[in-house]
Design a protein around this motif. Structure first.
Motif, PDB file in Angstrom:
ATOM      1  N   ASN A 100       0.863  -1.174   0.000  1.00 19.89           N
ATOM      2  CA  ASN A 100       0.000   0.000   0.000  1.00 19.89           C
ATOM      3  C   ASN A 100       0.901   1.226   0.000  1.00 19.89           C
ATOM      4  N   ARG A 105      -1.781   5.506   5.030  1.00 21.12           N
ATOM      5  CA  ARG A 105      -2.584   4.314   5.285  1.00 21.12           C
ATOM      6  C   ARG A 105      -2.721   4.083   6.784  1.00 21.12           C
ATOM      7  N   THR A 112      -7.609  -0.170   3.734  1.00 18.87           N
ATOM      8  CA  THR A 112      -7.222  -0.570   2.391  1.00 18.87           C
ATOM      9  C   THR A 112      -6.089  -1.584   2.496  1.00 18.87           C
ATOM     10  N   GLY A 113      -5.862  -2.307   1.439  1.00 17.01           N
ATOM     11  CA  GLY A 113      -4.821  -3.318   1.452  1.00 17.01           C
ATOM     12  C   GLY A 113      -5.180  -4.529   0.618  1.00 17.01           C
ATOM     13  N   VAL A 117      -6.079  -1.814  -4.312  1.00 17.20           N
ATOM     14  CA  VAL A 117      -4.874  -0.973  -4.341  1.00 17.20           C
ATOM     15  C   VAL A 117      -4.174  -1.117  -5.689  1.00 17.20           C
TER      16      VAL A 117
END
Length: 266
Positions: A100, A105, A112-113, A117
């Motif tokens: 990421n 982050r 997210t991840g 991405v």
């Protein structure tokens, strides 16, 4: 997306624990017989209409998953995120091995991840999310059936309001979002067992420092005093980490606030 009569799929593991992979394999067995719906597993992404992705996107698998995605035919080039990790990064969203590149982050951001991405580099998102840890074979089949247009989606957006329940944020010497970010970041330094006690001690130091005309210098003095009293080197490192991270976050948020004010956004 127009209705597809059939779809050839290629499965890629982007860093999962194999829980979702087992369920995907189960879907392809004669018991569930995914081929009756026109879903066929192929050995190469060059022949695939859809990419079934399981697991969070790690630094090592990023290049392999990207190569598999680019090897697919330009159309329809469908991507299905299977499992919570592929959908959002899951519990690993802020871990070191997760790919990421966003420097913010885990800081006042949604998790997210997952595969989104990578897809963001191509200006798109997954065509289908099938969350779960892991999702059952029936859930995977249901999602794929929606993708093929064999089953209409029955879910709809609903909103619930609980006016009778009043939620009050706990009183702390710092902003709640900074506190939560520090708490999450501290997990990687001292772990869950010592995290709450260390963070509680640091909050007490911040509260004392705010009584001074120069909180930054006063907090540093208090941290040094804490160093002299504390014998555990891990706790010392954690307190120093919190001091640096606290001022970094505070300066970053103040900079953003000033930029919004300058732009006329309230």
């Amino acid at each position: 997306m127009s209705r597809l009569k059939s779809v050839w799929v290629f499965h890629v593991d982007s860093g999962s624990c194999n829980g979702c992979d087992i369920e995907i394999l189960d879907v392809l067995t004669p018991y569930y017989d995914a081929e009756r719906l026109g879903i066929k597993l192929v050995p190469s992404p060059r022949h695939a209409d859809a990419l079934l992705v399981s697991g969070p996107l790690t630094r090592q698998t990023y290049y392999a998953v990207k190569a598999a995605y680019e090897a697919m035919p330009p159309k329809p080039r469908i991507v299905v995120a299977i499992g919570t990790c592929a959908s959002s990064g899951g519990i690993f969203y802020n871990g070191y091995p997760i790919y990421n590149p966003n420097p913010e982050r885990g800081s006042d951001r949604l998790r997210t991840g997952g595969i989104e991405v990578l897809l963001a580099e191509y200006g798109k998102k997954p065509d289908m999310y099938i969350p779960g840890c892991p999702p059952s074979p029936e859930e995977i089949l249901y999602g794929l059936a929606q993708l093929l247009g064999l089953k209409e989606k029955k879910m709809k957006g609903e909103y619930y309001y609980a006016d009778e329940i009043e939620f009050v944020l706990p009183e702390r010497p710092i902003e709640e979002r900074i506190y939560l970010t520090l708490r999450e970041s501290l997990r990687r330094v001292v772990g869950y067992f010592d995290r709450e006690k260390v963070l509680e001690d640091f909050m007490a130091l911040v509260e004392k420092a705010q009584e001074s005309e120069n909180p930054r210098e006063r907090l540093h003095e208090l941290v040094i005093g804490y160093f002299l009293r504390e014998k555990d080197s891990r706790v010392k490192f954690a307190i120093r980490f919190l001091e640096n991270e606290y001022w970094r976050l505070k300066d970053a948020y103040e900079k953003k606030h000033l930029a919004l004010v300058k732009a006329g956004v309230r």
